[in-house]
Write an enzyme that holds these catalytic residues in place. Structure first.
Site, PDB file in Angstrom:
ATOM      1  CB  ALA A 171      -0.881  -0.012   1.236  1.00  0.00           C
ATOM      2  CB  THR A 172       1.689   3.581  -2.339  1.00  0.00           C
ATOM      3  OG1 THR A 172       0.455   3.500  -3.033  1.00  0.00           O
ATOM      4  CG2 THR A 172       2.619   2.519  -2.818  1.00  0.00           C
ATOM      5  CB  THR A 173       1.224   8.191  -1.458  1.00  0.00           C
ATOM      6  OG1 THR A 173       2.243   7.724  -2.322  1.00  0.00           O
ATOM      7  CG2 THR A 173       1.632   9.521  -0.887  1.00  0.00           C
ATOM      8  CB  ALA A 190       3.704   2.102  -6.191  1.00  0.00           C
TER       9      ALA A 190
END
Lengths: 259, 282
Positions: free
Chosen positions: B54-56, B229
């Site tokens: 999972a990213t930002t 991503a």
């Protein structure tokens, strides 16, 4: 060496039940009832920190009377059970019925196996999506469990309190009116008549429309104003009744005093 | 019939005075339910793509509150694993957690943390202080260190409204459970460097809630712009970032309509000027 006395099992159970009843009767009662927005829990409780009412899970509340350390044990057990289950499966998979069953089984086992029964009586209430789906369970010291409709009182003179409550109970009453009915019933415990103020009361609601966790305590100025509102409401109703029938306050106080 | 219920009686652990920590209690009665317990310690396994990343995440404070915003993308290597993932977790009335890193473990950790706070509150009759909540989360991240060494790194970001000081606060963590309080704003995840730069240029001390949300959305857009991503606003599928706001009134998720409106403004702004709003030089 002395021989142990033989005591018939019937006698043993009866003694235990009497003992538990006497213990519970020493304390003040609690009531749980439906109102238009959910379920109201009210206990006659001077302490502000030793709670008789508490949250078990998202939609489930707990009310207890009797010996504090004993029902506190049950409360911890319920919270732990509910949290483990909710974490393991899903939050919707924790139900009031499960908790009531666990309490009933625990109390039943203690009652039949221990020398000293637990002097407690508890209520597990679950607020549903609609009033028809609300669940209120009363569990007594011997593990009996009753599915109550609308309202329930627990404690030493619960029958008396329950009768008082019956006259004023309405499942669709606003919160202040429901609180007024509950307070009235608790104030007339043991045939006495007392004035219950905000400081004597522990009040919480399971609010149907609330997001996430439905349990909320009501205290401080909000409680005081709700009590006042309830009194005014009752006074207005009483005045109405008086002008309708010419009969004084139709609250049933007079009937009770006669008994 | 019920777990831990033997011979009509709850196992002793359920009744003992014991701990008010749910994690410790679970370790005692059902250790297999703790996050990552089932993964063992097989060091030779090529583990990095077992769970999506999972990213930002962006967090920023504004007068009277704090907000948390997250994009929706989860990736597995160079594949988009999920387009509408929810990485923000309401952990109680006055706090929320977002996760970056291994999604599978992170979600479990956030869920456990949520129960942990609630459990404490129910047993003790009062909530943990915000500091207490922040430290509790640090312990849990530390508990994940073994997993982190195998590649399952979880980096949470905690935001909360401190009822004592009546302001929003942001706490960041590292993989070993180091806890750092951030001032004003912070960002975690693969696109965080771009997001942080973006917030840095747009942040003002007197942002109101709506403008603060706008700043967060601009930052997420910038992160998505430069980090493959991180997912940007998906106007065609109607998938927009998620935004949680915490003020003295408690936790609130901003409605999809409101976020959609603001995100569409951001996208339209970028159509005219692809690099977005400029910070003033003087």
């Amino acid at each position: 060496m002395s021989m142990p006395f033989y005591v018939a099992p019937e006698q043993q159970m009866k003694d235990k039940a009497d003992y538990a009843r006497k213990g519970i009767a020493r304390g003040r009662s609690a009531v749980v009832l439906q109102y238009e927005g959910g379920i109201l829990l009210v206990a006659d409780n001077m302490s502000r920190t030793l709670h008789k009412i508490s949250e078990l899970y998202d939609r489930i509340g707990f009310a207890a009377v009797g010996r504090y350390p004993e029902f506190e044990n049950l409360r911890l057990m319920g919270v732990r059970f509910a949290d483990v289950r909710g974490y393991q499966f899903d939050r919707r998979d924790v139900s009031g019925r499960q908790l009531a069953n666990i309490y009933a089984q625990t109390l039943g086992t203690v009652f039949s196996e221990s020398l000293k029964p637990w002097e407690v009586e508890i209520v597990v209430a679950e607020v549903g999506d609609t009033a028809a789906e609300d669940e209120i369970y009363r569990i007594t010291f011997d593990g009996s469990i009753v599915d109550e409709q609308g309202f329930v009182a627990v404690g030493g003179s619960s029958e008396h309190v329950s009768n008082q409550l019956k006259d004023r109970f309405a499942a669709d009453a606003p919160l202040s009116a429901a609180l007024n009915a509950a307070t009235h019933a608790l104030a007339h415990e043991n045939g006495e008549e007392r004035e219950l103020e905000a400081g004597n009361l522990e009040v919480a609601i399971l609010e149907r429309s609330r997001q996430h966790r439905k349990f909320r305590r009501i205290h401080g100025s909000r409680l005081t104003s709700l009590i006042e509102e309830g009194k005014r409401g009752t006074a207005a109703t009483a005045a109405e009744t008086a002008s309708d029938s010419g009969d004084g306050n139709g609250t049933g106080d007079a009937d009770e005093a006669d008994k | 019939m019920f777990e831990g219920f033997e011979g009509g009686r709850m196992s002793a652990a359920f009744m003992s005075a014991g701990t008010s920590s749910f994690t410790e209690f679970l370790r005692e009665v059902k250790p297999d339910l703790l996050p990552g317990q089932h993964l063992g310690s097989g060091g030779a396994v090529k583990a990095e793509h077992l769970t999506p990343d999972a990213t930002t995440i962006v967090a920023l404070t504004f007068p009277g509150g704090v907000l948390l915003a997250g994009d929706r993308r989860a990736t597995q290597g160079n594949v988009i694993a999920n387009r509408d993932m929810d990485k923000l977790f309401r952990t109680d009335e006055f706090s929320a957690v977002a996760i970056a890193g291994s999604a599978g473990i992170g979600i479990e950790l956030a869920k456990l943390y949520q129960v942990e706070l609630e459990h404490y509150e129910k047993l003790e009759g009062r909530s943990l202080s915000l500091e207490g909540k922040a430290n509790k989360l640090a312990q849990m991240v530390r508990g994940n260190l073994g997993m982190a060494m195998q590649g399952f790194v979880v980096i949470p970001l905690l935001v909360g409204f401190d009822e004592n000081t009546e302001q929003g606060r942001v706490f960041s963590y590292d993989a070993v459970g180091g806890r750092y309080e951030e001032h004003r704003y912070y960002s975690v995840g693969s696109g965080s460097v771009y997001a942080r730069g973006s917030v840095k240029k747009l942040y003002r001390d007197d942002l109101d809630e709506t403008t603060a949300i706008r700043v967060a959305l601009e930052a997420l857009y910038d992160a998505a712009d430069d980090d493959s991503a991180t997912g940007g606003p998906d106007l065609h599928r109607k998938i927009f970032p998620l935004v949680d706001v915490i003020t003295e009134d408690g936790h609130r998720r901003i409605s999809t309509d409101e976020v959609a409106r603001l995100a569409t403004e951001v996208v339209e702004g970028r159509a005219a000027d692809p690099d977005g709003p400029k910070a003033r030089l003087s």
